[in-house]
Design a protein around this motif. Sequence first.
Motif, PDB file in Angstrom:
ATOM      1  N   VAL A 197      27.266  16.218 -12.802  1.00  0.00           N
ATOM      2  CA  VAL A 197      26.251  16.862 -13.628  1.00  0.00           C
ATOM      3  C   VAL A 197      25.767  15.858 -14.671  1.00  0.00           C
ATOM      4  CG1 VAL A 197      25.750  18.733 -15.237  1.00  0.00           C
ATOM      5  CG2 VAL A 197      27.284  19.118 -13.284  1.00  0.00           C
ATOM      6  N   ILE A 198      24.456  15.661 -14.728  1.00  0.00           N
ATOM      7  CA  ILE A 198      23.873  14.713 -15.674  1.00  0.00           C
ATOM      8  C   ILE A 198      23.636  15.399 -17.008  1.00  0.00           C
ATOM      9  CG2 ILE A 198      21.894  13.220 -16.151  1.00  0.00           C
ATOM     10  CD1 ILE A 198      21.511  12.928 -13.145  1.00  0.00           C
ATOM     11  N   ASN A 199      24.162  14.822 -18.059  1.00  0.00           N
ATOM     12  CA  ASN A 199      23.943  15.333 -19.406  1.00  0.00           C
ATOM     13  C   ASN A 199      22.606  14.782 -19.913  1.00  0.00           C
ATOM     14  OD1 ASN A 199      23.918  16.141 -22.027  1.00  0.00           O
ATOM     15  ND2 ASN A 199      25.934  15.300 -22.569  1.00  0.00           N
ATOM     16  N   ARG A 200      21.572  15.605 -19.885  1.00  0.00           N
ATOM     17  CA  ARG A 200      20.231  15.140 -20.249  1.00  0.00           C
ATOM     18  C   ARG A 200      19.993  15.127 -21.753  1.00  0.00           C
ATOM     19  NH1 ARG A 200      17.626  14.396 -15.603  1.00  0.00           N
ATOM     20  NH2 ARG A 200      18.293  15.601 -13.773  1.00  0.00           N
ATOM     21  N   THR A 201      21.008  15.450 -22.520  1.00  0.00           N
ATOM     22  CA  THR A 201      20.868  15.342 -23.979  1.00  0.00           C
ATOM     23  C   THR A 201      21.235  13.941 -24.464  1.00  0.00           C
ATOM     24  OG1 THR A 201      23.142  16.083 -24.398  1.00  0.00           O
ATOM     25  CG2 THR A 201      21.417  17.777 -24.256  1.00  0.00           C
ATOM     26  N   GLU A 202      21.780  13.123 -23.570  1.00  0.00           N
ATOM     27  CA  GLU A 202      22.151  11.759 -23.926  1.00  0.00           C
ATOM     28  C   GLU A 202      21.255  10.767 -23.204  1.00  0.00           C
ATOM     29  OE1 GLU A 202      26.226  11.081 -23.091  1.00  0.00           O
ATOM     30  OE2 GLU A 202      26.968  12.648 -24.447  1.00  0.00           O
ATOM     31  N   ALA A 203      20.785   9.784 -23.944  1.00  0.00           N
ATOM     32  CA  ALA A 203      19.938   8.750 -23.346  1.00  0.00           C
ATOM     33  C   ALA A 203      20.762   7.916 -22.372  1.00  0.00           C
ATOM     34  CB  ALA A 203      19.341   7.861 -24.432  1.00  0.00           C
ATOM     35  N   PRO A 204      20.184   7.523 -21.247  1.00  0.00           N
ATOM     36  CA  PRO A 204      20.925   6.682 -20.307  1.00  0.00           C
ATOM     37  C   PRO A 204      21.176   5.301 -20.893  1.00  0.00           C
ATOM     38  CG  PRO A 204      18.627   6.843 -19.658  1.00  0.00           C
ATOM     39  CD  PRO A 204      18.818   7.811 -20.790  1.00  0.00           C
ATOM     40  N   ASP A 205      22.189   4.645 -20.376  1.00  0.00           N
ATOM     41  CA  ASP A 205      22.477   3.285 -20.807  1.00  0.00           C
ATOM     42  C   ASP A 205      21.317   2.370 -20.413  1.00  0.00           C
ATOM     43  OD1 ASP A 205      24.922   4.061 -21.785  1.00  0.00           O
ATOM     44  OD2 ASP A 205      25.998   3.588 -19.918  1.00  0.00           O
ATOM     45  N   TYR A 206      21.116   1.366 -21.219  1.00  0.00           N
ATOM     46  CA  TYR A 206      20.079   0.394 -20.863  1.00  0.00           C
ATOM     47  C   TYR A 206      20.741  -0.969 -20.674  1.00  0.00           C
ATOM     48  CZ  TYR A 206      20.177  -1.649 -25.572  1.00  0.00           C
ATOM     49  OH  TYR A 206      20.572  -2.277 -26.719  1.00  0.00           O
ATOM     50  N   LYS A 207      20.070  -1.783 -19.896  1.00  0.00           N
ATOM     51  CA  LYS A 207      20.547  -3.139 -19.667  1.00  0.00           C
ATOM     52  C   LYS A 207      19.586  -4.108 -20.322  1.00  0.00           C
ATOM     53  CE  LYS A 207      21.844  -6.442 -16.064  1.00  0.00           C
ATOM     54  NZ  LYS A 207      21.924  -6.711 -14.601  1.00  0.00           N
ATOM     55  N   ARG A 208      20.118  -4.939 -21.166  1.00  0.00           N
ATOM     56  CA  ARG A 208      19.282  -5.915 -21.868  1.00  0.00           C
ATOM     57  C   ARG A 208      18.737  -6.946 -20.883  1.00  0.00           C
ATOM     58  NH1 ARG A 208      21.046  -9.228 -27.319  1.00  0.00           N
ATOM     59  NH2 ARG A 208      19.366 -10.759 -27.305  1.00  0.00           N
ATOM     60  N   ILE A 209      17.435  -7.201 -20.980  1.00  0.00           N
ATOM     61  CA  ILE A 209      16.798  -8.194 -20.113  1.00  0.00           C
ATOM     62  C   ILE A 209      17.111  -9.577 -20.651  1.00  0.00           C
ATOM     63  CG2 ILE A 209      14.610  -9.030 -19.193  1.00  0.00           C
ATOM     64  CD1 ILE A 209      13.519  -6.192 -19.570  1.00  0.00           C
ATOM     65  N   GLU A 210      17.707 -10.391 -19.837  1.00  0.00           N
ATOM     66  CA  GLU A 210      18.109 -11.725 -20.274  1.00  0.00           C
ATOM     67  C   GLU A 210      17.157 -12.820 -19.804  1.00  0.00           C
ATOM     68  OE1 GLU A 210      20.413 -12.180 -22.337  1.00  0.00           O
ATOM     69  OE2 GLU A 210      21.509 -10.275 -22.299  1.00  0.00           O
ATOM     70  N   GLU A 211      16.508 -12.612 -18.655  1.00  0.00           N
ATOM     71  CA  GLU A 211      15.639 -13.656 -18.119  1.00  0.00           C
ATOM     72  C   GLU A 211      14.581 -13.029 -17.232  1.00  0.00           C
ATOM     73  OE1 GLU A 211      17.610 -16.333 -15.476  1.00  0.00           O
ATOM     74  OE2 GLU A 211      18.778 -14.753 -14.519  1.00  0.00           O
ATOM     75  N   VAL A 212      13.568 -13.799 -16.946  1.00  0.00           N
ATOM     76  CA  VAL A 212      12.501 -13.347 -16.067  1.00  0.00           C
ATOM     77  C   VAL A 212      12.342 -14.377 -14.959  1.00  0.00           C
ATOM     78  CG1 VAL A 212      10.761 -14.432 -17.548  1.00  0.00           C
ATOM     79  CG2 VAL A 212      10.078 -12.677 -15.933  1.00  0.00           C
TER      80      VAL A 212
END
Length: 427
Positions: free
Chosen positions: A3-18
């Motif tokens: 069950v996804i808790n939609r009251t919490e923002a999902p984790d994000y991954k910092r962009i390190e390079e392009v």
Amino acid sequence: MEVINRTEAPDYKRIEEVKVPAIATQTLDNGQPVYWINAGQQPVIRLEIIFEAGAWYEPIAGVSSLTMKMLAEGTRSHTSAQISEYFDRYGAFLELHSGTNRASLMVYGLTKHLPAILPMIQEMLTDSVIPEKELNHQKNIAIQNLRVNLEKNNFVAGRLIREKVFGKRHPYGQHQYPETLETIQRDSVETFYQQQIRQRPFRVVAAGHVTETEIALLNQYFGQQSVEPVLSVNGTDKNVVSDFTPALIEKADSLQSSIRLGRLLFTREHPDYFPVLVLNEVLGGYFGSRLMKNIREEKGFTYGIWSNLSMFPKEGSLLIGTDVKRENTQQTLDEIWKEIRQLRDEPVPESELETVRNYMAGSYVGSLNTPFEIADRYKMVLFDGLPADYISTYINRIQAVTAGQVQEMANRYLPDGSLVEVVVGGK
């Protein structure tokens, strides 16, 4: 089942390079460079032929733009209607553009139709006849559009702030007026065409489904013609003369005022470019910026307020702009300076700075989704003399900017009195 808790923002991954596809370079038989990116899944191509023929080189404001438009208005073999029908027949889309320094002919189409499209492009570039009737038609369109725009506060304010920052005679500050457009005769357009376009140096940028076959076709049509040096680079005054006198254009019947603040800066090669880029983003570069939170969300004075860095090949500037009710004009100006002074006096909190840096990194990656967007980034690097690793190191250089640097840049470039003020509408 999870069950996804939609009251919490999902984790994000910092962009390190392009990572972007490499751009290939080849020289045509006549010495003109071709830059190309073979990327994307669709069998389409965007071809751009670029000349040093923008406002920087024009003797009268508007000549460059009219000259480029006239390329599609008739050759010795085809009328404007026939040229238009020709591109329509192959489902191709033509764009003719004149900018501050460069002018270009750009065409979008299916790669398989390139052999049919190239002869017409070559004919337009080398055999334009600048027909008088079509020139007068294009002039009338430009004049009517300009007259409509000159009734708009934001258009007038935008022109005036650039004039104030760069100077009335500088190519980046000089503007078209109906009366000056009226004075442009066919001889002036013909001369500019001969001096800057016809058999003059050019660069080609191709993106999409591009292989050695397409490059060989480009060499067949554009690599065999003779190319002579540009005859003249005469034009307007190239010296920047900023005018810091505040400008107020009163319009009694105007309910709103357009506000512009600006100053001269530098180009992208400057060592302060990336710290100032982050400073600008914090101030007014995105929807969560300080100017937006204060003047839109808290005060409710405007639907939107922005600041940006306008970077041209020879010069750069910082501009701030918004439209507000005229009775809120002075308070809006006061609040803008309040936010600037806070940036000078207090370091940006690390949480806010991290949000800004991540937003900038995500926006940059998001602007590199298609071969055409990637080609646009490479054009900036290649033509503006930026380091070869500019694209690949962009995010790292953004992430390396500290709160101390942002505060230092605010004190260096945004002291009291450093921005010229333009208001169109009234206070």
